[in-house]
Write a protein that holds these residues in place. Structure first.
Motif: not given
Length: 291
Positions: A211, A247, A244, A207, A241
Protein backbone atom coordinates in the motif's frame (compact mmCIF):
# COMPACT_ATOMS: atom_id res chain seq x y z
CA UNK A 1 -28.27 16.39 -32.80
CA UNK A 2 -27.54 12.67 -33.18
CA UNK A 3 -28.59 10.11 -30.59
CA UNK A 4 -25.47 8.41 -29.25
CA UNK A 5 -25.47 5.15 -27.28
CA UNK A 6 -22.52 4.34 -25.01
CA UNK A 7 -21.47 0.70 -24.82
CA UNK A 8 -18.80 -1.15 -22.84
CA UNK A 9 -18.00 -4.60 -21.48
CA UNK A 10 -18.18 -6.04 -17.98
CA UNK A 11 -14.44 -5.53 -17.46
CA UNK A 12 -15.43 -1.93 -16.69
CA UNK A 13 -16.96 -3.21 -13.45
CA UNK A 14 -20.35 -1.89 -14.53
CA UNK A 15 -22.96 -4.55 -13.80
CA UNK A 16 -26.01 -5.26 -15.92
CA UNK A 17 -28.27 -3.51 -13.40
CA UNK A 18 -25.95 -0.51 -13.20
CA UNK A 19 -25.78 -0.35 -16.99
CA UNK A 20 -29.57 -0.23 -17.26
CA UNK A 21 -29.72 2.51 -14.61
CA UNK A 22 -27.04 4.53 -16.38
CA UNK A 23 -28.42 3.98 -19.87
CA UNK A 24 -25.22 2.17 -20.91
CA UNK A 25 -25.08 -1.12 -22.82
CA UNK A 26 -22.82 -3.67 -21.08
CA UNK A 27 -21.55 -6.74 -22.94
CA UNK A 28 -20.81 -9.60 -20.49
CA UNK A 29 -17.29 -11.02 -20.82
CA UNK A 30 -17.21 -14.82 -21.14
CA UNK A 31 -14.91 -17.10 -19.17
CA UNK A 32 -14.57 -20.86 -18.82
CA UNK A 33 -14.39 -23.12 -15.79
CA UNK A 34 -13.45 -26.69 -16.69
CA UNK A 35 -14.62 -26.11 -20.25
CA UNK A 36 -18.04 -24.70 -19.33
CA UNK A 37 -18.70 -21.15 -20.50
CA UNK A 38 -20.08 -18.57 -18.09
CA UNK A 39 -20.95 -14.91 -18.47
CA UNK A 40 -20.09 -12.41 -15.78
CA UNK A 41 -23.02 -11.09 -13.77
CA UNK A 42 -25.41 -13.31 -15.74
CA UNK A 43 -24.65 -17.01 -15.27
CA UNK A 44 -22.19 -16.83 -12.35
CA UNK A 45 -21.95 -14.59 -9.30
CA UNK A 46 -18.77 -13.28 -7.68
CA UNK A 47 -19.38 -15.53 -4.68
CA UNK A 48 -19.71 -18.71 -6.75
CA UNK A 49 -16.69 -17.77 -8.86
CA UNK A 50 -14.33 -17.43 -5.91
CA UNK A 51 -15.71 -20.61 -4.40
CA UNK A 52 -14.75 -22.40 -7.62
CA UNK A 53 -11.23 -20.93 -7.50
CA UNK A 54 -10.62 -22.62 -4.14
CA UNK A 55 -10.34 -25.94 -5.99
CA UNK A 56 -6.75 -26.08 -7.29
CA UNK A 57 -7.76 -28.67 -9.88
CA UNK A 58 -10.22 -26.32 -11.56
CA UNK A 59 -9.12 -25.02 -14.96
CA UNK A 60 -10.13 -21.38 -15.45
CA UNK A 61 -9.62 -19.44 -18.67
CA UNK A 62 -10.94 -16.31 -20.37
CA UNK A 63 -12.24 -15.44 -23.81
CA UNK A 64 -13.75 -12.52 -25.70
CA UNK A 65 -17.35 -11.93 -26.80
CA UNK A 66 -18.07 -13.58 -30.14
CA UNK A 67 -18.08 -11.28 -33.18
CA UNK A 68 -21.65 -12.38 -33.88
CA UNK A 69 -22.77 -11.35 -30.39
CA UNK A 70 -21.14 -7.92 -30.69
CA UNK A 71 -22.60 -7.25 -34.14
CA UNK A 72 -26.04 -8.39 -33.00
CA UNK A 73 -25.99 -5.84 -30.18
CA UNK A 74 -24.77 -3.09 -32.51
CA UNK A 75 -27.46 -3.85 -35.07
CA UNK A 76 -30.16 -3.73 -32.42
CA UNK A 77 -28.89 -0.45 -30.95
CA UNK A 78 -28.53 1.22 -34.34
CA UNK A 79 -32.21 0.65 -35.00
CA UNK A 80 -32.84 3.16 -32.20
CA UNK A 81 -29.66 5.28 -32.07
CA UNK A 82 -27.71 7.13 -34.73
CA UNK A 83 -24.26 6.27 -33.37
CA UNK A 84 -22.53 3.98 -30.87
CA UNK A 85 -19.39 4.71 -28.85
CA UNK A 86 -18.04 1.32 -27.77
CA UNK A 87 -15.41 1.33 -24.97
CA UNK A 88 -13.95 -2.19 -24.52
CA UNK A 89 -11.09 -3.19 -22.25
CA UNK A 90 -7.55 -2.24 -23.25
CA UNK A 91 -6.18 -3.78 -26.44
CA UNK A 92 -2.94 -4.39 -24.53
CA UNK A 93 -4.68 -6.95 -22.34
CA UNK A 94 -7.38 -8.47 -24.56
CA UNK A 95 -7.95 -8.99 -28.28
CA UNK A 96 -11.64 -8.05 -27.90
CA UNK A 97 -10.83 -4.40 -28.70
CA UNK A 98 -9.00 -5.29 -31.94
CA UNK A 99 -11.89 -7.53 -32.96
CA UNK A 100 -14.44 -4.78 -32.31
CA UNK A 101 -12.33 -2.25 -34.22
CA UNK A 102 -12.21 -4.59 -37.23
CA UNK A 103 -15.97 -5.20 -37.11
CA UNK A 104 -16.65 -1.45 -36.93
CA UNK A 105 -15.19 -1.14 -40.41
CA UNK A 106 -17.93 -3.27 -41.94
CA UNK A 107 -20.26 -1.36 -44.28
CA UNK A 108 -23.28 -1.45 -41.98
CA UNK A 109 -21.27 -0.02 -39.04
CA UNK A 110 -18.70 2.26 -40.69
CA UNK A 111 -19.11 5.87 -39.56
CA UNK A 112 -21.73 4.89 -36.99
CA UNK A 113 -19.78 2.73 -34.51
CA UNK A 114 -16.70 4.25 -32.86
CA UNK A 115 -14.50 1.79 -30.94
CA UNK A 116 -12.38 3.57 -28.32
CA UNK A 117 -9.00 1.97 -27.63
CA UNK A 118 -7.90 4.26 -24.82
CA UNK A 119 -6.07 1.55 -22.87
CA UNK A 120 -8.42 1.43 -19.89
CA UNK A 121 -9.66 -1.41 -17.71
CA UNK A 122 -11.65 -1.76 -14.49
CA UNK A 123 -12.23 1.53 -12.66
CA UNK A 124 -10.36 3.62 -15.26
CA UNK A 125 -12.49 2.06 -17.99
CA UNK A 126 -15.58 2.79 -15.89
CA UNK A 127 -14.57 6.45 -15.63
CA UNK A 128 -14.24 6.66 -19.42
CA UNK A 129 -17.70 5.15 -19.85
CA UNK A 130 -19.27 7.64 -17.44
CA UNK A 131 -17.45 10.51 -19.14
CA UNK A 132 -18.63 9.33 -22.56
CA UNK A 133 -22.21 9.16 -21.27
CA UNK A 134 -22.02 12.69 -19.88
CA UNK A 135 -20.56 13.98 -23.15
CA UNK A 136 -23.34 12.26 -25.11
CA UNK A 137 -25.94 13.79 -22.78
CA UNK A 138 -24.41 17.21 -23.48
CA UNK A 139 -24.88 16.72 -27.20
CA UNK A 140 -21.44 15.61 -28.38
CA UNK A 141 -21.41 13.35 -31.43
CA UNK A 142 -19.97 9.84 -31.47
CA UNK A 143 -16.88 11.01 -33.36
CA UNK A 144 -16.35 13.93 -30.96
CA UNK A 145 -16.57 11.62 -27.93
CA UNK A 146 -14.17 9.18 -29.59
CA UNK A 147 -11.68 11.97 -30.31
CA UNK A 148 -11.79 13.27 -26.73
CA UNK A 149 -11.22 9.85 -25.15
CA UNK A 150 -8.46 8.95 -27.59
CA UNK A 151 -6.76 12.31 -27.05
CA UNK A 152 -6.50 11.54 -23.33
CA UNK A 153 -5.75 7.81 -23.69
CA UNK A 154 -2.43 7.87 -21.81
CA UNK A 155 -3.73 9.90 -18.88
CA UNK A 156 -4.29 6.98 -16.52
CA UNK A 157 -2.35 4.53 -14.33
CA UNK A 158 -3.20 1.44 -12.32
CA UNK A 159 -1.01 -0.08 -9.60
CA UNK A 160 -2.16 -3.49 -8.39
CA UNK A 161 -0.88 -5.72 -5.62
CA UNK A 162 -1.32 -9.43 -6.27
CA UNK A 163 -1.80 -11.46 -3.10
CA UNK A 164 -0.75 -14.79 -4.61
CA UNK A 165 1.32 -15.85 -7.62
CA UNK A 166 -0.66 -19.05 -8.11
CA UNK A 167 -3.11 -17.69 -10.67
CA UNK A 168 -0.49 -15.81 -12.68
CA UNK A 169 1.37 -19.14 -12.91
CA UNK A 170 -1.74 -21.08 -13.89
CA UNK A 171 -2.54 -18.51 -16.57
CA UNK A 172 0.96 -18.74 -18.05
CA UNK A 173 1.99 -15.23 -16.94
CA UNK A 174 4.76 -16.73 -14.78
CA UNK A 175 6.84 -19.86 -15.12
CA UNK A 176 6.29 -22.48 -12.40
CA UNK A 177 9.87 -21.98 -11.15
CA UNK A 178 9.50 -18.21 -10.74
CA UNK A 179 6.11 -18.65 -9.06
CA UNK A 180 7.54 -21.25 -6.68
CA UNK A 181 10.46 -19.02 -5.69
CA UNK A 182 8.11 -16.08 -5.20
CA UNK A 183 5.81 -18.15 -3.02
CA UNK A 184 8.64 -19.42 -0.84
CA UNK A 185 9.97 -15.89 -0.39
CA UNK A 186 6.43 -14.63 0.31
CA UNK A 187 6.71 -11.99 -2.41
CA UNK A 188 3.72 -9.81 -3.24
CA UNK A 189 4.30 -8.25 -6.65
CA UNK A 190 2.96 -4.79 -7.42
CA UNK A 191 2.12 -4.54 -11.12
CA UNK A 192 1.45 -1.42 -13.16
CA UNK A 193 -0.72 -0.66 -16.16
CA UNK A 194 0.27 2.49 -18.04
CA UNK A 195 -0.91 2.72 -21.60
CA UNK A 196 -1.11 -0.71 -23.17
CA UNK A 197 1.58 -2.35 -21.04
CA UNK A 198 1.18 -4.57 -17.97
CA UNK A 199 4.56 -4.57 -16.22
CA UNK A 200 6.15 -5.39 -12.92
CA UNK A 201 6.52 -2.28 -10.75
CA UNK A 202 7.84 -3.49 -7.39
CA UNK A 203 8.27 -6.57 -5.24
CA UNK A 204 7.29 -6.35 -1.58
CA UNK A 205 6.64 -8.79 1.24
CA UNK A 206 3.84 -7.22 3.26
CA UNK A 207 0.49 -5.62 2.57
CA UNK A 208 1.65 -2.50 4.39
CA UNK A 209 4.64 -2.20 2.05
CA UNK A 210 2.41 -2.77 -0.98
CA UNK A 211 0.00 0.00 0.00
CA UNK A 212 2.85 2.38 0.78
CA UNK A 213 4.40 1.59 -2.62
CA UNK A 214 1.13 2.28 -4.44
CA UNK A 215 0.51 5.55 -2.56
CA UNK A 216 4.01 6.77 -3.44
CA UNK A 217 3.45 5.75 -7.08
CA UNK A 218 0.18 7.70 -7.22
CA UNK A 219 1.86 10.74 -5.66
CA UNK A 220 4.70 10.57 -8.18
CA UNK A 221 2.28 10.34 -11.11
CA UNK A 222 0.22 13.28 -9.88
CA UNK A 223 3.32 15.42 -9.33
CA UNK A 224 5.13 14.45 -12.52
CA UNK A 225 3.45 12.41 -15.23
CA UNK A 226 0.04 14.05 -14.83
CA UNK A 227 1.15 17.45 -13.56
CA UNK A 228 -0.34 19.22 -16.58
CA UNK A 229 -3.48 17.08 -16.93
CA UNK A 230 -5.78 19.05 -14.64
CA UNK A 231 -8.25 17.25 -12.39
CA UNK A 232 -7.64 13.53 -11.79
CA UNK A 233 -9.74 10.77 -10.24
CA UNK A 234 -8.32 8.30 -7.71
CA UNK A 235 -10.15 4.97 -7.42
CA UNK A 236 -9.69 1.53 -5.88
CA UNK A 237 -10.32 -1.94 -7.26
CA UNK A 238 -10.00 -5.28 -5.49
CA UNK A 239 -10.73 -9.00 -5.70
CA UNK A 240 -12.71 -10.35 -2.72
CA UNK A 241 -10.92 -7.87 -0.49
CA UNK A 242 -13.55 -5.25 0.38
CA UNK A 243 -12.56 -4.67 3.99
CA UNK A 244 -8.95 -3.96 3.06
CA UNK A 245 -10.12 -1.77 0.17
CA UNK A 246 -12.14 0.35 2.62
CA UNK A 247 -9.09 0.78 4.85
CA UNK A 248 -6.95 1.62 1.82
CA UNK A 249 -9.42 4.35 0.87
CA UNK A 250 -8.88 6.01 4.25
CA UNK A 251 -5.11 5.91 3.72
CA UNK A 252 -5.44 7.39 0.23
CA UNK A 253 -7.74 10.12 1.51
CA UNK A 254 -5.18 11.10 4.14
CA UNK A 255 -2.52 11.28 1.43
CA UNK A 256 -4.77 12.96 -1.14
CA UNK A 257 -7.59 14.83 0.65
CA UNK A 258 -10.57 16.05 -1.27
CA UNK A 259 -10.91 13.13 -3.68
CA UNK A 260 -14.13 11.17 -4.06
CA UNK A 261 -12.62 7.67 -4.19
CA UNK A 262 -14.79 4.95 -5.70
CA UNK A 263 -14.27 1.27 -4.77
CA UNK A 264 -15.17 -1.52 -7.17
CA UNK A 265 -14.72 -5.27 -7.58
CA UNK A 266 -12.37 -6.30 -10.35
CA UNK A 267 -14.21 -8.17 -13.09
CA UNK A 268 -14.22 -11.96 -13.00
CA UNK A 269 -12.37 -12.26 -16.30
CA UNK A 270 -9.50 -10.26 -14.75
CA UNK A 271 -9.76 -12.15 -11.46
CA UNK A 272 -9.21 -15.39 -13.36
CA UNK A 273 -5.57 -14.34 -13.76
CA UNK A 274 -4.82 -12.79 -10.38
CA UNK A 275 -7.08 -14.58 -7.89
CA UNK A 276 -8.55 -13.24 -4.63
CA UNK A 277 -6.92 -10.74 -2.29
CA UNK A 278 -5.69 -8.27 -4.91
CA UNK A 279 -5.80 -4.53 -4.25
CA UNK A 280 -5.33 -1.71 -6.75
CA UNK A 281 -5.04 2.06 -6.85
CA UNK A 282 -6.01 3.79 -10.08
CA UNK A 283 -5.68 7.32 -11.44
CA UNK A 284 -7.52 8.70 -14.45
CA UNK A 285 -8.08 12.13 -15.93
CA UNK A 286 -11.12 14.34 -16.20
CA UNK A 287 -11.42 15.58 -19.82
CA UNK A 288 -11.18 19.37 -20.02
CA UNK A 289 -14.64 19.40 -21.64
CA UNK A 290 -16.11 18.16 -18.33
CA UNK A 291 -14.12 20.28 -15.83
Amino acid sequence: MSKVKIMTDSNSGITQDQGRALGVEVVPMPFFIDGTQYFEDISMSQKDFYQALLDDKVNVSTSQPSPEAVMEVWTKLLSEYDEIVHIPMSSGISSSCATASMLAGEDEFAGRVFVVDNQRISVTQRRSVLQAKELADRGYSGKEIYDILMRDKFQSSIYIMVDTLKYLRKGGRLTPAVAAIGTVLRIRPVLQIQGERLDSYAKVKTLKQAKSTMIKAVASDLENRFADCGDMYIDIAHTQNREEAEQFREELLRAFPGHDIYIDDLSLSVSCHIGPGALAAAISNVPRELR
